[in-house]
Design a protein around this motif. Structure first.
Motif, PDB file in Angstrom:
ATOM      1  N   ASP A 303       0.814  -1.218   0.000  1.00 57.18           N
ATOM      2  CA  ASP A 303       0.000   0.000   0.000  1.00 57.18           C
ATOM      3  C   ASP A 303       0.846   1.265   0.000  1.00 57.18           C
ATOM      4  O   ASP A 303       0.320   2.363   0.117  1.00 57.18           O
ATOM      5  N   GLY A 304       2.132   1.104  -0.044  1.00 58.64           N
ATOM      6  CA  GLY A 304       2.994   2.279  -0.051  1.00 58.64           C
ATOM      7  C   GLY A 304       3.202   2.868   1.337  1.00 58.64           C
ATOM      8  O   GLY A 304       3.473   4.067   1.467  1.00 58.64           O
ATOM      9  N   VAL A 305       3.075   2.053   2.356  1.00 63.26           N
ATOM     10  CA  VAL A 305       3.348   2.532   3.721  1.00 63.26           C
ATOM     11  C   VAL A 305       4.794   2.165   4.061  1.00 63.26           C
ATOM     12  O   VAL A 305       5.196   1.006   3.955  1.00 63.26           O
ATOM     13  N   PHE A 306       5.565   3.177   4.452  1.00 63.69           N
ATOM     14  CA  PHE A 306       6.982   2.936   4.732  1.00 63.69           C
ATOM     15  C   PHE A 306       7.137   2.129   6.015  1.00 63.69           C
ATOM     16  O   PHE A 306       6.434   2.385   6.997  1.00 63.69           O
ATOM     17  N   THR A 307       8.082   1.187   5.999  1.00 63.00           N
ATOM     18  CA  THR A 307       8.308   0.398   7.217  1.00 63.00           C
ATOM     19  C   THR A 307       9.701   0.616   7.800  1.00 63.00           C
ATOM     20  O   THR A 307       9.901   0.498   8.997  1.00 63.00           O
ATOM     21  N   SER A 308      10.674   0.944   6.950  1.00 63.82           N
ATOM     22  CA  SER A 308      12.034   1.103   7.473  1.00 63.82           C
ATOM     23  C   SER A 308      12.874   1.850   6.440  1.00 63.82           C
ATOM     24  O   SER A 308      12.607   1.770   5.234  1.00 63.82           O
ATOM     25  N   ILE A 309      13.852   2.567   6.925  1.00 67.45           N
ATOM     26  CA  ILE A 309      14.766   3.255   6.013  1.00 67.45           C
ATOM     27  C   ILE A 309      16.203   2.977   6.422  1.00 67.45           C
ATOM     28  O   ILE A 309      16.505   2.847   7.627  1.00 67.45           O
ATOM     29  N   ARG A 310      17.045   2.845   5.405  1.00 68.53           N
ATOM     30  CA  ARG A 310      18.462   2.664   5.681  1.00 68.53           C
ATOM     31  C   ARG A 310      19.217   3.691   4.841  1.00 68.53           C
ATOM     32  O   ARG A 310      18.982   3.813   3.630  1.00 68.53           O
ATOM     33  N   ILE A 311      20.088   4.431   5.475  1.00 69.55           N
ATOM     34  CA  ILE A 311      20.874   5.437   4.760  1.00 69.55           C
ATOM     35  C   ILE A 311      22.354   5.200   5.046  1.00 69.55           C
ATOM     36  O   ILE A 311      22.775   5.214   6.202  1.00 69.55           O
ATOM     37  N   ASP A 312      23.095   4.938   3.990  1.00 68.54           N
ATOM     38  CA  ASP A 312      24.558   4.861   4.096  1.00 68.54           C
ATOM     39  C   ASP A 312      25.113   6.091   3.399  1.00 68.54           C
ATOM     40  O   ASP A 312      24.778   6.329   2.242  1.00 68.54           O
ATOM     41  N   VAL A 313      25.951   6.812   4.079  1.00 72.93           N
ATOM     42  CA  VAL A 313      26.474   8.035   3.462  1.00 72.93           C
ATOM     43  C   VAL A 313      27.983   8.113   3.629  1.00 72.93           C
ATOM     44  O   VAL A 313      28.524   7.787   4.688  1.00 72.93           O
ATOM     45  N   VAL A 314      28.633   8.493   2.546  1.00 71.24           N
ATOM     46  CA  VAL A 314      30.067   8.770   2.575  1.00 71.24           C
ATOM     47  C   VAL A 314      30.228  10.245   2.260  1.00 71.24           C
ATOM     48  O   VAL A 314      29.680  10.739   1.267  1.00 71.24           O
ATOM     49  N   ASP A 315      30.945  10.948   3.106  1.00 75.37           N
ATOM     50  CA  ASP A 315      31.110  12.391   2.933  1.00 75.37           C
ATOM     51  C   ASP A 315      32.595  12.707   2.745  1.00 75.37           C
ATOM     52  O   ASP A 315      33.425  12.284   3.553  1.00 75.37           O
ATOM     53  N   SER A 343      11.472   2.389  11.867  1.00 74.44           N
ATOM     54  CA  SER A 343      12.856   2.033  12.197  1.00 74.44           C
ATOM     55  C   SER A 343      13.806   2.597  11.149  1.00 74.44           C
ATOM     56  O   SER A 343      13.404   2.888  10.019  1.00 74.44           O
ATOM     57  N   ALA A 344      15.056   2.732  11.553  1.00 80.85           N
ATOM     58  CA  ALA A 344      16.033   3.340  10.649  1.00 80.85           C
ATOM     59  C   ALA A 344      17.436   2.839  10.956  1.00 80.85           C
ATOM     60  O   ALA A 344      17.769   2.543  12.113  1.00 80.85           O
ATOM     61  N   VAL A 345      18.222   2.752   9.890  1.00 80.97           N
ATOM     62  CA  VAL A 345      19.646   2.451  10.020  1.00 80.97           C
ATOM     63  C   VAL A 345      20.389   3.611   9.397  1.00 80.97           C
ATOM     64  O   VAL A 345      19.986   4.120   8.350  1.00 80.97           O
ATOM     65  N   TYR A 346      21.460   4.040  10.043  1.00 79.70           N
ATOM     66  CA  TYR A 346      22.246   5.152   9.503  1.00 79.70           C
ATOM     67  C   TYR A 346      23.720   4.833   9.692  1.00 79.70           C
ATOM     68  O   TYR A 346      24.170   4.632  10.814  1.00 79.70           O
ATOM     69  N   HIS A 347      24.428   4.727   8.584  1.00 78.66           N
ATOM     70  CA  HIS A 347      25.880   4.537   8.626  1.00 78.66           C
ATOM     71  C   HIS A 347      26.526   5.754   7.983  1.00 78.66           C
ATOM     72  O   HIS A 347      26.262   6.051   6.819  1.00 78.66           O
ATOM     73  N   ALA A 348      27.371   6.412   8.729  1.00 77.85           N
ATOM     74  CA  ALA A 348      27.973   7.641   8.223  1.00 77.85           C
ATOM     75  C   ALA A 348      29.492   7.525   8.258  1.00 77.85           C
ATOM     76  O   ALA A 348      30.069   7.132   9.276  1.00 77.85           O
ATOM     77  N   THR A 349      30.094   7.846   7.127  1.00 79.86           N
ATOM     78  CA  THR A 349      31.547   7.753   7.036  1.00 79.86           C
ATOM     79  C   THR A 349      32.110   9.080   6.538  1.00 79.86           C
ATOM     80  O   THR A 349      31.682   9.585   5.503  1.00 79.86           O
ATOM     81  N   ALA A 350      33.053   9.604   7.280  1.00 72.44           N
ATOM     82  CA  ALA A 350      33.728  10.834   6.869  1.00 72.44           C
ATOM     83  C   ALA A 350      35.111  10.462   6.342  1.00 72.44           C
ATOM     84  O   ALA A 350      35.877   9.778   7.014  1.00 72.44           O
ATOM     85  N   VAL A 351      35.390  10.902   5.118  1.00 69.54           N
ATOM     86  CA  VAL A 351      36.618  10.516   4.435  1.00 69.54           C
ATOM     87  C   VAL A 351      37.437  11.759   4.127  1.00 69.54           C
ATOM     88  O   VAL A 351      36.882  12.815   3.818  1.00 69.54           O
TER      89      VAL A 351
END
Ligand SMILES: Cc1cc2nc3c(=O)[nH]c(=O)nc-3n(C[C@H](O)[C@H](O)[C@H](O)COP(=O)(O)OP(=O)(O)OC[C@H]3O[C@@H](n4cnc5c(N)ncnc54)[C@H](O)[C@@H]3O)c2cc1C
Lengths: 800, 298
Positions: A303-315, A343-351
């Motif tokens: 139905d288009g209802v969000f259940t979880s988000i995962r964001i991986d970011v490299v900066d 729920s959410a997952v967030y992985h952040a990497t600073a390079v």
């Protein structure tokens, strides 16, 4: 919170008191300040992106008439401390002038001081530097691979920080989803690029042991950091805040400039001025903004209802991280956007790479994250064949759910997202906009409608320092106001910040006028300096109207309390029986009995014999306010309350694309915005328009690019393309008001308005146009004509 | 971003200017509107010890009609030429190109001679001059000479002018009746130097092209005039097929390079697109003018 209906000045159209000064050319910028005997700094910069410095010969430069001194990094490093880093990076040293190794093309290697800037530049050309080029690393993902050249050898890796968070039942929420859409988006390197480059004037008074500094700064703790790097006590550095800053939105940090000028002024016993030229600014100013690669996975039901988000970011932080990696933490406070995602997952990497350093830029990482989230939402809509408005409505946090706690632990204060979206839809007359889109398509254009619904967290606190570096337990981020009623009854408000065009004078006068029931036009607003002023963190994080608003309320309350006590004493009634009414103290039971403002002022200043016991003479109060909802550390489970207030905006934009050239034209632009109670409508509108223009620049034009050897390709404004009035369409806007329960009048932040949603909205419009022709979306900003054409061309070739 | 130390000379007459150039030419530069030279000075990419500002030499700022066309003094400002009725009626390609140069404040100062002597292959005017076979008149104390456009532009920012020579005027031929012109370009922003530009002028008699002139900017070191394409057009009615073939032919001949703002492939493709657009517009205007308006000099 005060009832809005009762407001006399707040939210009413009123003159912006700064405008006349700027429009008539009477601002006073740091370049306008030249004490007698001022010496000027020119810079020798590295032509290599990475090189060992093997020798510096300044003889020819020193022989030039007018050159006073040449300073190398090695000499400076002996007598100063490295510049402050916010991560634990003991082997990463950031200094004003490179020592031993230059880590990006444009890095300052030596400074030449001369009687004029032109002679300083002549001298800089004569300084000969020997370099041994080293291998360069420019791509942030390549920098992560084993065997990549390291930017800071002692640090051993190019990873400056890596943090992983998981909030809520991620596995369960992903498992119950019917689908997960993954997108990769690229937010290329851009920044806020003010017309005024960074400038500083420093002057050391040997007899008073005082370093006076005028600088175009917008930076928390600038005076402290200057003193500490120069190894002198904080009470010997006086930074003047009554300098107009010619644009900033985060980037006017200039700590390395300040340390260099301060050191030279102390050494040379003369005022020293350093005004970056455009090349120094663009290549070596350490002021670029986020440069990010996002991988997002958004899970949803059929139905288009969000259940979880995962964001991986490299900066890609560039060579010296400073405060910039902290920008990876701020978006944690709005990591699910305006949507209900459990729920959410967030992985952040600073390079680190061989580019100039990053710094804080408008939104502190939020605008790129908003763009990533909105790109994923649009991708899910495409995947499900669902209307992009409908999928947003279906997932919005509902108006009756506030305060709403998101999985990362931050509570959204208030909002009415459906109402703001409706306002934008009504303003745009969506059916008419769709007809216009179809007309354009009929005329051979690709046309699409973009939508973005984005948050602007406001009321910045400093908790991101703790999130990125748990060893750093800083939680205090105050703001202060001093009120003074002089012997004639005139009101002065003093703040300890400089402003970069945000109209703080108007805001302070309006709020204070409202608090005191006195016409804001009669209030003088002044800037203290860092020694005579109060604690302040500068106007960052969309916080001034919120935090300073609190300080103004508390200071005004103190002042009124004092007036009430003087009044009650002289009226011969208990304090509990009098009211403060627009400056007068009135007996509640008999409003004929009152002591007027002028009489109370006279008593407080001149008539000790009429003063009640325990009340200080004079009418001078100071209040230092905490940021609302601050004070907590990150919890062990990684949950945290970031900023207290959440503004919201909806952008609706119609883009028309010439399919043969890929040129994008923004045909229509609509925006509905909610920052709670508006203090001054013109100021908020200016913010919204300017931020939108900035966001359009990011979406279509602006980029700091480098070639494979690390040479900057963006040499000047010929290549760094700021949008002009030709590129920015007319913007129609509308305001909505969901007051914040945590601020004095219900106000929220607006300093990043427009910019929060414009990049996402423009990308959405372009990709909607492409999708209608079966063309794959462009997932990288800026979207240049050649990128858009290449996407179209790939499809046409694939089809033929 | 300060220029190196230089001496500024401000001659009042052409002879004085030529004397100064004879003396300082090797180590000097002519200053016209300054719109290209001043940035070069500030970046220290140009390092002349002497600047000869020819802004006070009145004879250089004259635009006049002649029996054969329009003669534009080197110091005529781009904005003046843009507003000139003589240019509008006798040199429609120049008129079409001028509004594409930068923005009004820049055209108020920038001169025709400056743009041409600067020789930027992405600029509009070198392309127009090449398409029209304009004649450049150069003067020095050694004498005067005329340089055909085809020989004027040598490579990126290099022209046939000698260091002691001053470009004094440019002669643009008048158009025949039945002529139409168009200038098409794509830039990243309005007023930017174009990624690719196409100048096109066609003369039509009885629906057939009798003369076609095409020149591209932004695709090579100099303005690039594809003579084969001009030949293809002659004698045709410039219908869709012909225009498509012309566009394809151009795509095959140009060798653009890519940069930050656009790839080489993009430039090559767009060269064809713009050529088609410019030709169509030029042809349509030509037909309209053939139908009634005689633009020849009376
Ligand atoms: C923001 C900006 C955008 C621009 N965009 C465009 C654009 O889109 N298209 C475009 O074509 N141009 C553009 N220009 C350049 C502009 O058109 C310049 O005016 C033009 O290139 C030079 O003319 P000038 O009179 O200013 O010459 P100057 O800058 O004074 O001189 C340019 C060069 O020509 C030489 N010179 C000048 N006159 C003579 C002469 N009579 N004899 C011999 N040598 C001479 C000078 O020595 C110098 O080397 C832009 C400029 C700016 C600042």
């Amino acid at each position: 919170m005060t009832e809005r209906a009762a407001l006399r000045w707040v939210s009413r159209p009123g003159a912006v008191r700064e405008d006349r000064r700027f429009v008539t050319g009477h601002g006073r910028y740091v370049a306008d300040i030249t004490p007698p005997g001022t010496l000027h700094v020119g810079l020798v910069t590295s032509p290599h992106a990475h090189a060992r410095i093997t020798g510096i010969d300044a003889e020819a430069a020193l022989a030039l008439d007018g050159v006073v001194a040449v300073l190398t990094g090695e000499e400076l490093a002996k007598e100063t401390d490295p510049l402050r880093q916010y991560l634990d990076l003991p082997d990463v040293h950031w200094r004003p002038l490179a020592v031993d190794v230059a880590r990006y093309a444009g890095e300052w290697v030596a400074a030449v001081v001369a009687t004029s800037r032109a002679v300083a530049e002549d001298g800089a050309e004569l300084v000969s530097v020997d370099y041994d080029p080293l291998p360069v690393v420019l791509d942030p993902e390549a920098a992560l691979r084993p065997g990549a050249p390291t930017v800071h050898t002692g640090h051993g890796t190019n990873v400056l920080a890596h943090r992983e968070f998981s909030w809520g039942d991620v596995a369960g929420d992903v498992a119950r989803a019917d689908g997960t859409t993954q997108v990769r988006v690229r937010w290329n390197r851009n920044s806020t690029v003010p017309i005024e480059t960074f400038g500083v004037v420093a002057d050391w008074d040997e007899h008073r042991q005082l370093l006076d500094v005028w600088a175009s700064i917008q930076m928390p703790q600038f005076p402290d950091q200057l003193a500490s790097a120069l190894r002198i006590p904080g009470n010997q550095v006086r930074v003047h805040f009554d300098v107009d800053v010619g644009g900033s939105y985060g980037v006017k940090r200039g700590i390395k400039h300040g340390v260099l000028a301060g050191y030279l002024a102390r050494q040379l016993h003369a005022p020293v001025k350093l005004i970056e030229d455009r090349a120094e600014n663009m290549h070596g100013g350490d002021f670029h903004g986020p440069d990010r690669i996002f991988d997002i996975a958004l899970s949803y039901t059929a139905d288009g209802v969000f259940t979880s988000i995962r964001i991986d970011v490299v900066d890609d932080e560039g060579a010296y991280p400073g405060r910039s990696p902290l920008q990876l933490a701020k978006p944690i406070g709005a990591i699910v956007g305006p949507y209900r995602v459990p729920s959410a997952v967030y992985h952040a990497t600073a390079v680190t790479t061989n580019k100039t350093g990053q710094v804080a830029v408008r939104g502190f990482g939020q605008a790129p994250t908003n763009y990533a989230i909105e790109s994923a939402v649009d991708a899910v809509a495409r995947e499900l064949g669902m209307d992009r408005f409908e999928i947003r409505r279906r997932n919005f946090v509902a108006p009756d759910e506030f305060p709403y706690r998101i999985p990362s632990g931050t509570e959204y204060d208030s909002g009415d997202y459906p109402a703001v979206l409706d306002k934008a839809v009504t303003l745009a007359d969506l059916p008419a906009l769709e007809r216009r889109r179809d007309e354009l398509r009929g005329a051979g254009k690709l046309a699409g409608i973009g939508v973005a619904t984005c948050l602007e967290p406001g009321g910045g606190n400093a908790i991101f320092e703790n999130i990125m570096n748990p060893a750093n337990d800083k939680t205090t981020f105050p703001e202060a106001c001093r009120l003074r009623v002089d012997g004639s009854g005139a009101v002065v408000a003093v703040v300890s910040i400089s402003s970069a065009g945000q109209s703080h004078d108007t805001m302070v006068a309006t709020l204070l006028g409202e608090e005191l029931g006195r016409d804001p036009a009669t209030v003088t607003v002044l800037r203290a300096d860092s020694l005579s002023g109060m604690p302040s963190q500068s106007p960052v994080g969309s916080r001034m109207t919120i935090v300073l608003g609190e300080a103004i309320r508390a200071a005004a309350t103190d002042l009124k309390d004092r007036l009430l006590r003087v009044g009650a004493h002289n009226l011969g009634v208990p304090v509990a029986d009098v009211d403060y009414v627009d400056g007068d103290v009135v007996v509640r039971a008999d409003s004929e009995r009152r002591l007027r403002w002028g009489e109370i002022v006279a008593i407080a200043h001149r008539k000790q014999h009429l003063m009640p016991d325990g009340v200080e003479p004079g009418l001078e109060v100071v209040h230092v306010a905490h940021t609302p909802r601050s004070g907590g550390l990150t919890a062990p489970d990684g949950t945290v309350q970031l900023y207290p207030c959440f503004s919201f905006e909806t952008h609706l934009v119609l883009a028309s694309i010439d399919p043969d050239t890929g040129v994008v034209d923004l045909d229509r632009y609509y925006l509905a915005h909610d920052c709670g109670t508006v203090v001054n409508p013109e100021v908020v509108r200016g913010m919204v328009y300017g931020g939108t223009a900035h966001g359009i620049g990011v979406a279509l034009y602006e980029q700091f690019a480098y070639d494979d050897a690390g040479q900057p390709l963006t040499q000047s404004f010929m290549d760094y393309l700021l949008p002009s009035t030709h590129e920015i369409p007319d913007i129609a806007d509308d305001e909505h008001c969901t007051p914040s329960p945590f601020t004095t009048f219900g106000q929220k932040g607006a300093g990043e308005a427009g910019y929060m949603g414009a990049p996402a909205a423009v990308a959405s419009a372009v990709n909607d146009a492409l999708a209608a022709s079966g063309v794959a979306p462009v997932m990288s900003l800026p979207m240049k004509p050649s990128d858009v054409w290449a996407a179209i061309n790939r499809t046409t070739e694939g089809n033929s | 971003m300060k220029p190196i130390d230089f001496d500024l000379h401000r001659p009042e007459t052409l002879d004085e200017a030529l004397d100064l150039l004879a003396e300082h030419g090797d180590d000097g530069k002519v200053l016209a509107g300054g719109q290209s030279l001043l940035p070069l000075l500030n970046f220290r990419l140009a390092r002349p010890a002497h600047l000869v500002d020819v802004g006070r030499v009145a004879s250089l700022a004259v635009l006049r009609r002649t029996a054969t066309g329009v003669t534009v003094g080197a110091m005529v400002r781009q904005a003046s030429a843009e507003q000139s009725p003589a240019v509008a009626s006798h040199c429609p390609l120049l008129a079409a190109a001028l509004p594409n140069i930068a923005h009004p404040p820049i055209r108020n100062r920038g001169t025709l001679g400056g743009s041409l002597a600067h020789g930027d292959p992405a600029a509009e005017l070198p392309s127009v001059a090449t398409a029209l076979d304009a004649v450049f008149v150069a003067a020095s104390i050694r004498g005067r000479r005329e340089i055909p456009a085809a020989e004027f532009f040598r490579t990126h920012l290099v022209t046939a002018l000698e260091p002691d020579e001053l470009l004094t005027e440019i002669r643009f031929p008048a158009t025949d009746s039945g002529t139409g012109a168009a200038f098409a370009e794509v830039g990243r922003r309005r007023g930017d130097f174009a990624l690719v530009g196409v100048a096109a002028q066609v003369t039509v008699a009885d629906g057939r092209v009798t003369d076609a002139r095409v020149c591209l900017s932004g695709v090579a070191d100099t303005p690039s005039r594809p003579k084969d394409v001009e030949d293809m057009l002659r004698g045709t009615a410039a219908d869709d097929d012909v225009v498509r073939d012309a566009a394809n032919a151009v795509r095959e001949t140009v060798e653009p390079v890519g940069d930050l703002h656009a790839t080489a492939d993009y430039r090559r493709h767009v060269a064809g697109v713009l050529l088609a657009r410019a030709l169509r517009e030029a042809y349509e205007t030509a037909e309209r003018s053939e139908d009634g308006h005689d633009l020849r000099i009376a």
